[in-house]
Design a protein around this motif. Sequence first.
Motif, PDB file in Angstrom:
ATOM      1  N   MET A  21       0.826  -1.205   0.000  1.00 42.76           N
ATOM      2  CA  MET A  21       0.000   0.000   0.000  1.00 42.76           C
ATOM      3  C   MET A  21       0.865   1.260   0.000  1.00 42.76           C
ATOM      4  O   MET A  21       0.588   2.200  -0.718  1.00 42.76           O
ATOM      5  CB  MET A  21      -0.890  -0.004   1.236  1.00 42.76           C
ATOM      6  N   VAL A  30       0.697   7.155  -2.534  1.00 44.05           N
ATOM      7  CA  VAL A  30      -0.387   7.111  -1.553  1.00 44.05           C
ATOM      8  C   VAL A  30      -0.082   8.031  -0.372  1.00 44.05           C
ATOM      9  O   VAL A  30      -0.945   8.785   0.074  1.00 44.05           O
ATOM     10  CB  VAL A  30      -0.661   5.668  -1.085  1.00 44.05           C
ATOM     11  N   THR A 152      -8.000   4.028   5.925  1.00 45.24           N
ATOM     12  CA  THR A 152      -7.753   2.851   5.092  1.00 45.24           C
ATOM     13  C   THR A 152      -8.529   2.941   3.785  1.00 45.24           C
ATOM     14  O   THR A 152      -7.981   2.697   2.708  1.00 45.24           O
ATOM     15  CB  THR A 152      -8.125   1.563   5.847  1.00 45.24           C
ATOM     16  N   ARG A 153      -9.811   3.314   3.854  1.00 49.39           N
ATOM     17  CA  ARG A 153     -10.623   3.431   2.636  1.00 49.39           C
ATOM     18  C   ARG A 153     -10.109   4.535   1.724  1.00 49.39           C
ATOM     19  O   ARG A 153     -10.065   4.373   0.510  1.00 49.39           O
ATOM     20  CB  ARG A 153     -12.072   3.744   2.979  1.00 49.39           C
ATOM     21  N   LEU A 156      -6.925   3.335   0.040  1.00 50.32           N
ATOM     22  CA  LEU A 156      -7.241   2.401  -1.046  1.00 50.32           C
ATOM     23  C   LEU A 156      -7.748   3.139  -2.275  1.00 50.32           C
ATOM     24  O   LEU A 156      -7.382   2.824  -3.405  1.00 50.32           O
ATOM     25  CB  LEU A 156      -8.278   1.378  -0.584  1.00 50.32           C
ATOM     26  N   ARG A 157      -8.579   4.152  -2.056  1.00 52.64           N
ATOM     27  CA  ARG A 157      -9.110   4.926  -3.186  1.00 52.64           C
ATOM     28  C   ARG A 157      -8.000   5.713  -3.869  1.00 52.64           C
ATOM     29  O   ARG A 157      -7.939   5.775  -5.103  1.00 52.64           O
ATOM     30  CB  ARG A 157     -10.223   5.861  -2.704  1.00 52.64           C
ATOM     31  N   ARG A 159      -4.809   4.938  -3.887  1.00 52.04           N
ATOM     32  CA  ARG A 159      -3.951   3.967  -4.574  1.00 52.04           C
ATOM     33  C   ARG A 159      -4.592   3.521  -5.881  1.00 52.04           C
ATOM     34  O   ARG A 159      -3.935   3.394  -6.897  1.00 52.04           O
ATOM     35  CB  ARG A 159      -3.674   2.761  -3.694  1.00 52.04           C
ATOM     36  N   GLU A 160      -5.890   3.318  -5.840  1.00 53.64           N
ATOM     37  CA  GLU A 160      -6.629   2.940  -7.050  1.00 53.64           C
ATOM     38  C   GLU A 160      -6.495   4.021  -8.116  1.00 53.64           C
ATOM     39  O   GLU A 160      -6.300   3.717  -9.290  1.00 53.64           O
ATOM     40  CB  GLU A 160      -8.102   2.752  -6.666  1.00 53.64           C
TER      41      GLU A 160
END
Length: 167
Positions: A21, A30, A152-153, A156-157, A159-160
Amino acid sequence: MRALFASFALVALSACGLQPMYAGGGNGAVARGLSAVEVPAIPGRAGWLVRNELVDRFGAASDAAARYRLDVRLDDQLEGLGILGDDTVSRERRTLRARYQLVDIASGEILLDATAGSDAGIDVVSSEYAVIAAEQTALENLSREVADRIVTRVALRLREGTTRAGE
Protein backbone atom coordinates in the motif's frame (compact mmCIF):
# COMPACT_ATOMS: atom_id res chain seq x y z
CA MET A 1 11.10 -30.98 -0.17
CA ARG A 2 10.74 -27.91 2.05
CA ALA A 3 12.79 -25.81 -0.36
CA LEU A 4 10.56 -26.88 -3.24
CA PHE A 5 7.42 -25.99 -1.25
CA ALA A 6 8.87 -22.61 -0.21
CA SER A 7 9.82 -21.70 -3.78
CA PHE A 8 6.34 -22.75 -4.99
CA ALA A 9 4.73 -20.60 -2.27
CA LEU A 10 6.83 -17.58 -3.29
CA VAL A 11 5.88 -17.99 -6.94
CA ALA A 12 2.20 -18.33 -6.03
CA LEU A 13 2.34 -15.27 -3.76
CA SER A 14 3.99 -13.11 -6.40
CA ALA A 15 1.30 -14.11 -8.90
CA CYS A 16 -1.60 -13.10 -6.66
CA GLY A 17 -1.29 -9.40 -7.53
CA LEU A 18 -0.65 -8.10 -4.00
CA GLN A 19 1.10 -4.77 -3.94
CA PRO A 20 2.37 -2.82 -0.94
CA MET A 21 0.00 0.00 0.00
CA TYR A 22 2.70 2.46 0.98
CA ALA A 23 5.35 1.61 -1.61
CA GLY A 24 7.95 4.35 -1.62
CA GLY A 25 7.44 5.23 2.05
CA GLY A 26 6.70 8.89 2.75
CA ASN A 27 7.53 9.80 -0.85
CA GLY A 28 5.16 7.23 -2.35
CA ALA A 29 2.05 8.22 -4.27
CA VAL A 30 -0.39 7.11 -1.55
CA ALA A 31 1.50 8.85 1.26
CA ARG A 32 1.68 12.07 -0.78
CA GLY A 33 -2.03 11.77 -1.56
CA LEU A 34 -2.92 11.26 2.10
CA SER A 35 -0.89 14.28 3.16
CA ALA A 36 -2.86 16.36 0.62
CA VAL A 37 -6.21 15.63 2.33
CA GLU A 38 -7.78 18.54 4.18
CA VAL A 39 -10.23 17.73 6.99
CA PRO A 40 -12.59 20.60 7.86
CA ALA A 41 -13.92 20.96 11.41
CA ILE A 42 -16.49 18.35 12.46
CA PRO A 43 -19.10 19.51 15.01
CA GLY A 44 -19.23 18.13 18.56
CA ARG A 45 -16.82 16.37 20.89
CA ALA A 46 -16.85 13.22 18.76
CA GLY A 47 -16.13 15.38 15.71
CA TRP A 48 -13.18 17.02 17.42
CA LEU A 49 -11.76 13.61 18.39
CA VAL A 50 -12.27 12.05 14.94
CA ARG A 51 -10.83 15.09 13.14
CA ASN A 52 -7.70 15.05 15.32
CA GLU A 53 -7.21 11.34 14.64
CA LEU A 54 -7.66 11.88 10.90
CA VAL A 55 -5.23 14.81 10.77
CA ASP A 56 -2.65 12.76 12.69
CA ARG A 57 -2.97 9.81 10.30
CA PHE A 58 -3.06 11.84 7.10
CA GLY A 59 0.03 13.78 8.10
CA ALA A 60 -1.75 16.93 6.97
CA ALA A 61 0.64 19.05 9.02
CA SER A 62 3.16 18.69 6.19
CA ASP A 63 3.78 21.38 3.60
CA ALA A 64 1.70 19.64 0.94
CA ALA A 65 -1.04 21.74 -0.64
CA ALA A 66 -4.52 20.35 -0.15
CA ARG A 67 -5.78 18.52 -3.25
CA TYR A 68 -8.65 16.74 -1.52
CA ARG A 69 -11.23 17.59 1.13
CA LEU A 70 -12.73 14.98 3.41
CA ASP A 71 -16.24 15.94 4.52
CA VAL A 72 -17.36 13.92 7.55
CA ARG A 73 -20.74 13.78 9.28
CA LEU A 74 -20.99 11.83 12.54
CA ASP A 75 -23.81 10.13 14.40
CA ASP A 76 -22.93 9.41 18.04
CA GLN A 77 -25.54 7.37 19.93
CA LEU A 78 -25.59 6.17 23.52
CA GLU A 79 -28.41 3.78 24.40
CA GLY A 80 -29.34 1.60 27.36
CA LEU A 81 -29.36 -2.13 26.67
CA GLY A 82 -29.63 -4.13 29.87
CA ILE A 83 -32.64 -3.21 31.99
CA LEU A 84 -32.90 -4.62 35.50
CA GLY A 85 -36.11 -5.49 37.35
CA ASP A 86 -36.15 -2.05 39.02
CA ASP A 87 -35.99 -0.32 35.57
CA THR A 88 -32.36 0.73 35.92
CA VAL A 89 -29.92 0.36 33.05
CA SER A 90 -27.10 -2.11 33.64
CA ARG A 91 -25.43 -1.93 30.21
CA GLU A 92 -25.08 0.74 27.54
CA ARG A 93 -23.95 0.70 23.94
CA ARG A 94 -22.14 3.62 22.38
CA THR A 95 -22.26 3.71 18.59
CA LEU A 96 -20.25 6.05 16.39
CA ARG A 97 -21.06 6.16 12.67
CA ALA A 98 -19.43 8.37 10.07
CA ARG A 99 -20.63 9.24 6.58
CA TYR A 100 -17.75 10.72 4.63
CA GLN A 101 -16.96 11.99 1.16
CA LEU A 102 -13.55 12.51 -0.40
CA VAL A 103 -13.81 15.48 -2.75
CA ASP A 104 -11.29 16.58 -5.37
CA ILE A 105 -10.96 20.29 -4.55
CA ALA A 106 -10.04 21.35 -8.10
CA SER A 107 -12.95 19.69 -9.89
CA GLY A 108 -15.48 19.26 -7.07
CA GLU A 109 -15.81 15.59 -8.03
CA ILE A 110 -16.71 13.16 -5.25
CA LEU A 111 -14.06 10.44 -5.40
CA LEU A 112 -15.35 8.39 -2.49
CA ASP A 113 -18.69 8.32 -0.68
CA ALA A 114 -18.74 5.78 2.14
CA THR A 115 -19.58 5.06 5.75
CA ALA A 116 -17.62 3.71 8.69
CA GLY A 117 -18.69 2.87 12.17
CA SER A 118 -18.08 0.97 15.34
CA ASP A 119 -19.72 0.37 18.68
CA ALA A 120 -18.70 -0.45 22.24
CA GLY A 121 -20.44 -1.90 25.26
CA ILE A 122 -20.28 -0.12 28.61
CA ASP A 123 -21.13 -1.57 32.03
CA VAL A 124 -23.22 0.78 34.15
CA VAL A 125 -22.00 0.60 37.74
CA SER A 126 -23.04 2.38 40.92
CA SER A 127 -20.38 5.09 40.55
CA GLU A 128 -21.60 7.88 38.29
CA TYR A 129 -18.02 9.05 37.79
CA ALA A 130 -16.94 5.58 36.61
CA VAL A 131 -19.82 5.44 34.11
CA ILE A 132 -19.01 8.88 32.69
CA ALA A 133 -15.32 7.97 32.44
CA ALA A 134 -16.21 4.70 30.66
CA GLU A 135 -18.48 6.55 28.22
CA GLN A 136 -15.71 9.05 27.40
CA THR A 137 -13.10 6.31 27.02
CA ALA A 138 -15.44 4.43 24.71
CA LEU A 139 -15.88 7.57 22.58
CA GLU A 140 -12.11 8.08 22.36
CA ASN A 141 -11.56 4.44 21.34
CA LEU A 142 -14.40 4.54 18.81
CA SER A 143 -13.00 7.77 17.34
CA ARG A 144 -9.64 6.08 16.75
CA GLU A 145 -11.26 3.02 15.21
CA VAL A 146 -13.54 5.01 12.89
CA ALA A 147 -10.61 7.23 11.84
CA ASP A 148 -8.52 4.14 11.07
CA ARG A 149 -11.29 2.75 8.87
CA ILE A 150 -11.71 6.05 7.04
CA VAL A 151 -7.97 6.41 6.41
CA THR A 152 -7.75 2.85 5.09
CA ARG A 153 -10.62 3.43 2.64
CA VAL A 154 -9.20 6.78 1.50
CA ALA A 155 -5.74 5.22 1.03
CA LEU A 156 -7.24 2.40 -1.05
CA ARG A 157 -9.11 4.93 -3.19
CA LEU A 158 -6.01 7.05 -3.70
CA ARG A 159 -3.95 3.97 -4.57
CA GLU A 160 -6.63 2.94 -7.05
CA GLY A 161 -6.41 6.39 -8.64
CA THR A 162 -2.61 6.23 -8.96
CA THR A 163 -2.81 2.73 -10.40
CA ARG A 164 -5.27 3.93 -13.06
CA ALA A 165 -3.07 6.92 -13.86
CA GLY A 166 -0.03 4.67 -14.23
CA GLU A 167 -1.73 2.26 -16.63
